[in-house]
Scaffold this active site. Structure first.
Site, PDB file in Angstrom:
ATOM      1  N   GLU B  50       0.814  -1.223   0.000  1.00 44.55           N
ATOM      2  CA  GLU B  50       0.000   0.000   0.000  1.00 44.55           C
ATOM      3  C   GLU B  50       0.846   1.272   0.000  1.00 44.55           C
ATOM      4  O   GLU B  50       0.432   2.299  -0.538  1.00 44.55           O
ATOM      5  CB  GLU B  50      -0.959   0.022   1.184  1.00 44.55           C
ATOM      6  CG  GLU B  50      -2.142  -0.936   1.050  1.00 44.55           C
ATOM      7  CD  GLU B  50      -1.842  -2.325   1.589  1.00 44.55           C
ATOM      8  OE1 GLU B  50      -0.659  -2.616   1.880  1.00 44.55           O
ATOM      9  OE2 GLU B  50      -2.794  -3.122   1.721  1.00 44.55           O
ATOM     10  N   PHE B 112     -12.133  -6.922  13.639  1.00 39.32           N
ATOM     11  CA  PHE B 112     -11.030  -7.394  12.807  1.00 39.32           C
ATOM     12  C   PHE B 112     -10.657  -6.316  11.783  1.00 39.32           C
ATOM     13  O   PHE B 112     -11.516  -5.769  11.109  1.00 39.32           O
ATOM     14  CB  PHE B 112     -11.429  -8.687  12.086  1.00 39.32           C
ATOM     15  CG  PHE B 112     -10.350  -9.188  11.164  1.00 39.32           C
ATOM     16  CD1 PHE B 112      -9.118  -9.587  11.667  1.00 39.32           C
ATOM     17  CD2 PHE B 112     -10.563  -9.237   9.787  1.00 39.32           C
ATOM     18  CE1 PHE B 112      -8.118 -10.036  10.815  1.00 39.32           C
ATOM     19  CE2 PHE B 112      -9.564  -9.684   8.934  1.00 39.32           C
ATOM     20  CZ  PHE B 112      -8.337 -10.083   9.448  1.00 39.32           C
ATOM     21  N   GLN B 113      -9.385  -6.010  11.694  1.00 38.82           N
ATOM     22  CA  GLN B 113      -8.844  -5.004  10.781  1.00 38.82           C
ATOM     23  C   GLN B 113      -9.468  -3.625  10.976  1.00 38.82           C
ATOM     24  O   GLN B 113      -9.630  -2.862  10.031  1.00 38.82           O
ATOM     25  CB  GLN B 113      -8.967  -5.462   9.322  1.00 38.82           C
ATOM     26  CG  GLN B 113      -8.082  -6.674   9.062  1.00 38.82           C
ATOM     27  CD  GLN B 113      -7.881  -6.975   7.606  1.00 38.82           C
ATOM     28  OE1 GLN B 113      -8.749  -6.737   6.767  1.00 38.82           O
ATOM     29  NE2 GLN B 113      -6.713  -7.531   7.286  1.00 38.82           N
ATOM     30  N   LYS B 162     -17.789  -0.541   5.522  1.00 36.08           N
ATOM     31  CA  LYS B 162     -18.240  -1.549   4.557  1.00 36.08           C
ATOM     32  C   LYS B 162     -19.750  -1.498   4.342  1.00 36.08           C
ATOM     33  O   LYS B 162     -20.223  -1.630   3.211  1.00 36.08           O
ATOM     34  CB  LYS B 162     -17.817  -2.942   5.037  1.00 36.08           C
ATOM     35  CG  LYS B 162     -18.039  -4.002   3.977  1.00 36.08           C
ATOM     36  CD  LYS B 162     -17.339  -5.305   4.275  1.00 36.08           C
ATOM     37  CE  LYS B 162     -17.511  -6.248   3.087  1.00 36.08           C
ATOM     38  NZ  LYS B 162     -16.837  -7.536   3.295  1.00 36.08           N
ATOM     39  N   MET B 478      24.302   9.000   2.781  1.00 31.91           N
ATOM     40  CA  MET B 478      24.094  10.280   3.447  1.00 31.91           C
ATOM     41  C   MET B 478      24.316  10.153   4.953  1.00 31.91           C
ATOM     42  O   MET B 478      24.844  11.052   5.600  1.00 31.91           O
ATOM     43  CB  MET B 478      22.693  10.815   3.145  1.00 31.91           C
ATOM     44  CG  MET B 478      22.474  12.232   3.597  1.00 31.91           C
ATOM     45  SD  MET B 478      23.680  13.374   2.892  1.00 31.91           S
ATOM     46  CE  MET B 478      22.809  13.987   1.454  1.00 31.91           C
TER      47      MET B 478
HETATM   48  C1  LIG Z   1      12.291   5.725   5.382  1.00 37.16           C
HETATM   49  C2  LIG Z   1      13.565   6.394   5.770  1.00 37.16           C
HETATM   50  N1  LIG Z   1      14.366   5.846   6.716  1.00 37.16           N
HETATM   51  C3  LIG Z   1      15.529   6.441   7.052  1.00 37.16           C
HETATM   52  C4  LIG Z   1      15.924   7.601   6.446  1.00 37.16           C
HETATM   53  C5  LIG Z   1      17.230   8.280   6.843  1.00 37.16           C
HETATM   54  N2  LIG Z   1      18.163   8.294   5.707  1.00 37.16           N
HETATM   55  C6  LIG Z   1      18.328   9.383   4.938  1.00 37.16           C
HETATM   56  S1  LIG Z   1      19.397   9.118   3.693  1.00 37.16           S
HETATM   57  C7  LIG Z   1      19.681   7.539   4.159  1.00 37.16           C
HETATM   58  C8  LIG Z   1      20.635   6.650   3.402  1.00 37.16           C
HETATM   59  C9  LIG Z   1      20.154   6.362   2.035  1.00 37.16           C
HETATM   60  O1  LIG Z   1      21.022   5.417   1.469  1.00 37.16           O
HETATM   61  P1  LIG Z   1      20.982   5.116  -0.080  1.00 37.16           P
HETATM   62  O2  LIG Z   1      19.581   4.902  -0.515  1.00 37.16           O
HETATM   63  O3  LIG Z   1      21.928   4.005  -0.373  1.00 37.16           O
HETATM   64  O4  LIG Z   1      21.466   6.458  -0.733  1.00 37.16           O
HETATM   65  P2  LIG Z   1      22.893   7.192  -0.684  1.00 37.16           P
HETATM   66  O5  LIG Z   1      22.811   8.210   0.400  1.00 37.16           O
HETATM   67  O6  LIG Z   1      23.936   6.171  -0.425  1.00 37.16           O
HETATM   68  O7  LIG Z   1      23.002   7.825  -2.020  1.00 37.16           O
HETATM   69  C10 LIG Z   1      18.941   7.238   5.301  1.00 37.16           C
HETATM   70  C11 LIG Z   1      18.974   5.949   6.004  1.00 37.16           C
HETATM   71  C12 LIG Z   1      15.048   8.143   5.480  1.00 37.16           C
HETATM   72  N3  LIG Z   1      15.315   9.291   4.868  1.00 37.16           N
HETATM   73  N4  LIG Z   1      13.906   7.517   5.138  1.00 37.16           N
END
Ligand SMILES: Cc1ncc(C[n+]2csc(CCOP(=O)(O)OP(=O)(O)O)c2C)c(N)n1
Lengths: 163, 568
Positions: B50, B112-113, B162, B478
């Site tokens: 979803e 439920f749900q 529903k 990042m």
């Molecule tokens: C759902 C979610 N969880 C955690 C984060 C925190 N976060 C921001 S950037 C990142 C790393 C992303 O890694 P990748 O997709 O390999 O991209 P890169 O930075 O290596 O280009 C994380 C964990 C986020 N933005 N979104």
């Protein structure tokens, strides 16, 4: 600074939780909130007492206004207004305190609305300040229970808040 | 004519001109799915989770400007959708989400749900409704579309129990609705607009800063005309890219945490700042105390009064539809005698040129390892800048924003506000569904892509030949960058171990996979991939593991306290 906001809001299920939710989600202060339907049953009138700097109050007003069900918001502090709060306070009224409490109540224009051998229940209306002063005058030792409605506010003079 | 609630839902969607609904069935929406089955006006796209339904509908909206529509079942269907709803909310994307609910008589009994959908979604929607009576359904659908698309747009949830979808009633779709409590401002205040024009003409060091509002308000043409007429420098936020042509000499690049040196300097030192459909958020202006400059006056145009003077006090606020306001500004400007101060402007541009000599986006072009920036540059060349580009969240997102030059609005789709990893692939699905003849590329990272990787299956089923550009640095890049700079090189849990073989993974879903390891192969691989018009191609680029995004303003720092590449 303390501000009193008056709201007209659609009288719909969930409207109250939208307002309350907004205040907690955005970490705004909320001292009290009262709400009841108006003479027009589709509308509720809400009074919120909050506090914050002018910038914060401006944001609060704008954010509240943004809620879809809010019809109108007015910051009563922008004009002259009347505020009233109702309090019921149950006190231990025995011995020499009994007379003293009644006298204090009279001074504050309170009304004793329930009596037992050991207690009085006093009803008092006024600004929140006045209610605070009454509580102080009674003293903590005699107070058994208090319940306050939180203030309701309305503009002075011919100014009216309408849809 | 008597129709069931379920049929009313579908008829309402058709009446709104909805082409696509992204969704996933379940008990509470079975009547609605039954009605979907019986018609062919509204096409349903079955996702694999979803969250992706929401993102895909959101991506469709970002690419087209139309309302994105999603349909999910009660309980877990709704909770899975929350990330998608919140993502759309943070970026003000117009969406209508129809959710199933347990029957009205079961609400509150831990059926439920069952979940309190209106309660759970309340903080992340523009508005929501629980429809308790089938008689209210059509008008509620109408209100939902109206609210989603008007004023400052946003997602609206319609929760349909529903029994309501089963109940019968007379159907007539209202041609319009009005709500006494909702009257979004449209026209800007003429006096304020005149003041703003005056201020702009008096500027010695002007700067124009625009955000997502220009994209959402379809105001790019007006903005472009205004900027060119004035001859002032312009920057776009991450959400505003494409609002002004990036290849234009007056464009200084993106601003903010990873904005260019020249742009951040110009933002700080300008004397008149025109902000259009932007909200001075923390990733854009850094620390507001540091940003404050008593010599700078600010004009702020926004459709949402609460965006004005929220983080930064402004001198001339203008609330209204951005394209209307800009048009009025253009008219006023054209009829005004005074012109911008050419002398001062020349000196200002000379200063900006000086800042530009920092060449702040420079990277090592001689590297034997693939540099991620290089891949984005090549992607730009190969697609001639004409692709719709989506991204996930992380370093790759910033490189995409810095190195792909967006000349048109609605070509750059990413999650700016919530910063949701996992949006890239579903955004690409939504965009490609809307534009079957346009190249759609998803720039992602090996971590982000795994957050909605199951949608490769949806892409197969619906023949969506998206090109996935995986900038694979084997790190949560990042996060690693922040840990390197701010946490003493302690790479706590930011290494992406046990990665799948993305080539085989893509192949197992019936797509084409490629792995690219050498800089010399980058362009060839991209060309080959984009030649495969009817195939999804997953390009796994093994990139430099320790490359960082520069310039960088650390969280909480001032906008001009930038770290540049050479400083580390
Ligand atoms: C759902 C979610 N969880 C955690 C984060 C925190 N976060 C921001 S950037 C990142 C790393 C992303 O890694 P990748 O997709 O390999 O991209 P890169 O930075 O290596 O280009 C994380 C964990 C986020 N933005 N979104």
């Amino acid at each position: 600074m303390r501000h009193i906001l008056s709201l007209l809001i659609e009288n719909e299920a969930g409207a109250l939780s939208r307002v309350a939710g907004l205040f907690s989600a955005r970490a705004y202060n909320i001292e009290s909130l009262t709400v009841a339907p108006t003479e027009d049953p589709t509308l509720s009138r809400m009074t919120i007492v909050t506090s914050g700097s002018d910038d914060v109050i401006e944001q609060i007003t704008k954010q509240v206004n943004k809620l879809i069900e809010v019809v109108k918001v007015v910051d009563l502090n922008e004009g002259r207004y009347i505020e009233r709060e109702l309090m019921l306070v149950k006190v231990r009224a025995v011995g020499k305190d009994r007379e003293e409490i009644k006298r204090t109540g009279d001074i504050f224009r309170g009304r004793i609305v329930d009596v037992t051998d050991k207690t009085y229940t006093i009803e008092l209306t006024g600004t929140s300040d006045k209610l605070d002063a009454f509580i102080e005058a009674l003293g903590k030792s005699v107070i058994l229970e208090t319940v306050r409605t939180g203030p309701s506010g309305i503009g002075r003079g011919e100014w009216i808040m309408r849809v | 004519m008597q129709l069931s609630g379920a049929e009313i839902v579908i008829r309402s969607l058709a009446a709104e001109g909805v082409e696509f609904v992204w969704g996933y069935p379940g008990g509470a929406v079975l009547f609605i799915y039954d009605e979907l089955f019986k018609q062919d006006k509204v096409k349903h796209i079955l996702v694999r989770h979803e969250q992706a339904a929401l993102h895909a509908a959101d991506g469709y909206s970002r690419a087209t400007g139309k309302v994105g529509v999603a349909l999910v079942t009660s309980g877990p269907g709704v909770t899975n959708a929350i990330t998608g709803i919140a993502t759309a909310y943070m970026d003000s994307i117009p969406m209508v989400i129809v959710t199933g609910q347990v029957p009205t008589h079961a609400i509150g009994l831990d059926a439920f749900q069952e979940c309190d959908t209106v309660g759970i979604t309340r903080p992340c929607v523009k508005h929501n409704f629980l429809v308790k009576d089938v008689k209210d359904l059509a008008v509620t659908m109408k209100k939902a579309f109206y609210l989603a698309a008007s004023g400052r747009p946003g997602p609206v949830v319609v929760d349909v129990p529903k029994d309501v979808s089963a109940a019968m009633c007379e159907f007539e779709y209202p041609s319009e609705v009005s709500m006494r409590s909702y009257n979004p401002v449209t026209k800007g205040h003429s006096g304020q607009i005149r003041k703003a024009v005056q201020m702009l003409l008096e500027a010695k060091r002007p700067m124009i800063y625009t955000g997502g509002g220009v994209i959402l308000g379809d105001a790019a043409p007006q903005l472009t005309e205004l900027v060119r007429l004035l001859g002032y420098p312009c920057t776009n936020t991450l959400m505003g890219l494409g609002g002004y042509p990036a290849t234009d000499p007056q464009f200084l690049g993106m601003l903010g945490m990873h904005g260019t040196y020249e742009v951040n300097m110009a933002m700080q030192h300008c004397d008149v700042l025109l902000a259009v459909g932007a909200r001075f958020d923390d990733r854009v202006i850094g620390n507001p105390k540091h940003f404050y400059n008593p010599e700078r006056r600010i004009v702020h145009i926004d459709i949402d009064p609460s965006s004005i003077s929220k983080r930064v006090k402004v001198d001339v606020p203008i609330v209204g539809n951005i394209n209307d306001v800009l048009e009025e500004m253009l008219r006023t400007l054209k009829s005004e005698k005074p012109r911008p101060d050419a002398q001062a402007l020349k000196a200002w541009w000379a200063q900006i040129e000086l800042w530009k000599t920092k060449d702040c986006l420079r990277y090592d072009r001689t590297s034997k390892i693939i540099k991620p920036q290089f891949v984005v540059e090549k992607l730009y060349e190969v697609t001639k800048g004409e692709a719709i580009v989506t991204s996930d969240v992380g370093q790759h997102q910033m490189w995409a924003a810095q190195f792909y030059k967006f000349n048109k609005p609605r070509r750059w789709l990413n999650s700016g506000g919530l910063g949701t990893m996992g949006v890239g692939l579903p955004y690409a699905m939504g965009a490609r569904q809307a534009f079957p003849d346009t190249d759609v590329a998803c720039i992602t990272g090996e971590a982000s892509i795994q957050m909605c990787i199951q949608e490769l299956s949806t892409c197969k089923q619906y023949h969506l030949p998206i090109k996935i550009v995986n900038l694979n640095n084997r790190y949560l890049g990042m996060v690693r960058q922040w840990q390197q700079i701010m946490h003493g090189n302690r790479y706590s849990e930011s290494y992406m171990d046990a990665l799948p073989d993305f080539v085989k993974l893509a192949e197992s879903y019936g797509h084409v996979g490629m792995q690219i390891t050498k800089p010399a192969d980058v362009e060839g691989a991209l060309r080959e991939a984009f030649k495969m018009k009817d195939r999804l191609v997953f390009m796994d680029f093994l990139t430099d593991q320790t490359e960082n995004v520069y310039p960088m303003v650390q969280a909480g720092k001032g906008l001009t306290e930038m770290i540049l590449a050479e400083e580390l």
